[in-house]
Design an enzyme around this catalytic site. Sequence first.
Site, PDB file in Angstrom:
ATOM      1  N   ASP A  69       5.010   9.586   3.868  1.00  0.00           N
ATOM      2  CA  ASP A  69       4.641   8.814   2.679  1.00  0.00           C
ATOM      3  C   ASP A  69       5.016   9.610   1.431  1.00  0.00           C
ATOM      4  O   ASP A  69       4.792  10.819   1.354  1.00  0.00           O
ATOM      5  CB  ASP A  69       3.129   8.512   2.684  1.00  0.00           C
ATOM      6  CG  ASP A  69       2.761   7.413   1.697  1.00  0.00           C
ATOM      7  OD1 ASP A  69       2.364   6.326   2.144  1.00  0.00           O
ATOM      8  OD2 ASP A  69       2.882   7.644   0.476  1.00  0.00           O
ATOM      9  N   ASN A  78      -3.368  -1.714   5.626  1.00  0.00           N
ATOM     10  CA  ASN A  78      -3.884  -2.523   4.527  1.00  0.00           C
ATOM     11  C   ASN A  78      -3.264  -3.920   4.611  1.00  0.00           C
ATOM     12  O   ASN A  78      -2.066  -4.054   4.861  1.00  0.00           O
ATOM     13  CB  ASN A  78      -3.524  -1.878   3.187  1.00  0.00           C
ATOM     14  CG  ASN A  78      -4.214  -0.538   2.993  1.00  0.00           C
ATOM     15  OD1 ASN A  78      -5.358  -0.355   3.413  1.00  0.00           O
ATOM     16  ND2 ASN A  78      -3.527   0.408   2.377  1.00  0.00           N
ATOM     17  N   VAL A 132       2.916  -2.544  -0.602  1.00  0.00           N
ATOM     18  CA  VAL A 132       4.253  -2.801  -0.063  1.00  0.00           C
ATOM     19  C   VAL A 132       4.121  -3.872   1.027  1.00  0.00           C
ATOM     20  O   VAL A 132       3.440  -3.657   2.036  1.00  0.00           O
ATOM     21  CB  VAL A 132       4.884  -1.520   0.519  1.00  0.00           C
ATOM     22  CG1 VAL A 132       6.228  -1.838   1.167  1.00  0.00           C
ATOM     23  CG2 VAL A 132       5.044  -0.460  -0.574  1.00  0.00           C
ATOM     24  N   HIS A 165       2.987  -1.877   7.667  1.00  0.00           N
ATOM     25  CA  HIS A 165       3.051  -0.449   7.943  1.00  0.00           C
ATOM     26  C   HIS A 165       1.686   0.069   8.365  1.00  0.00           C
ATOM     27  O   HIS A 165       0.656  -0.405   7.885  1.00  0.00           O
ATOM     28  CB  HIS A 165       3.574   0.344   6.739  1.00  0.00           C
ATOM     29  CG  HIS A 165       2.868   0.035   5.456  1.00  0.00           C
ATOM     30  ND1 HIS A 165       3.122  -1.101   4.723  1.00  0.00           N
ATOM     31  CD2 HIS A 165       1.904   0.715   4.778  1.00  0.00           C
ATOM     32  CE1 HIS A 165       2.351  -1.105   3.652  1.00  0.00           C
ATOM     33  NE2 HIS A 165       1.598  -0.019   3.666  1.00  0.00           N
ATOM     34  N   HIS A 221      -0.508   3.410   8.221  1.00  0.00           N
ATOM     35  CA  HIS A 221      -0.649   4.756   7.662  1.00  0.00           C
ATOM     36  C   HIS A 221      -1.226   5.668   8.746  1.00  0.00           C
ATOM     37  O   HIS A 221      -2.170   5.286   9.437  1.00  0.00           O
ATOM     38  CB  HIS A 221      -1.643   4.764   6.496  1.00  0.00           C
ATOM     39  CG  HIS A 221      -1.215   3.981   5.297  1.00  0.00           C
ATOM     40  ND1 HIS A 221      -0.630   4.553   4.198  1.00  0.00           N
ATOM     41  CD2 HIS A 221      -1.292   2.653   5.017  1.00  0.00           C
ATOM     42  CE1 HIS A 221      -0.385   3.629   3.284  1.00  0.00           C
ATOM     43  NE2 HIS A 221      -0.779   2.461   3.756  1.00  0.00           N
TER      44      HIS A 221
END
Length: 112
Positions: free
Chosen positions: A30, A85, A94, A98, A100
Site C-alpha cells: 500500500d 472496505n 478505490v 481489494h 488490506h
Amino acid sequence: MENCIFCKIVRGEIPANIVYESESVLAFDDVNPMAPVHVVVVPKAHVATLMDVSDKDMMNDMISAVQEVAKIKGIDKRGFRTVINCNEDGGQVVFHLHVHIMGGRKLSDDMG
Ligand code: AMP
Ligand code: ZN
C-alpha cells in the site's frame, strides 16, 4: 477498466512494489501504509466492490494470496488483520475490490 488505478497497476501502467502474483490475483505494498506491513490484494479482473463479487473461485484465490503474502512478509505466525472496505460507509476509496493486509505490530482494537 480504463481509468481504474488498480487496473492500471495490474496492466503495469503505474509502478507498484509487487509482493505476490498468481494467474488471477496481484498483491502489492500500500502506498500509504497504516502499519509496518500493509499490502493490498486485488483480483486482476476488475470487480468494483465486495457486493459485486460473483466469481467465488476468484475469492478462493484471494484468500490463498493473503496466506502467501503473510508468509512472504513474515507475519503469518504473529498474526495480522485483513479488511475489505465496501462502499461509502465502509470507507472504500478505490473502487476495485481489494483486501488490506496489515501487520508487523500489535494492532489496536479500534475498528473505527
Ligand atoms: P480503500 O479505502 O479500502 O479503498 O483503500 C484504498 C487503498 O489503496 C488505500 O490504503 C491507499 O493508500 C491505497 N492506494 C491508493 N493508490 C495506490 C497506489 N497507486 N499504490 C498502492 N496503493 C494505493
Ligand atoms: Zn479496476
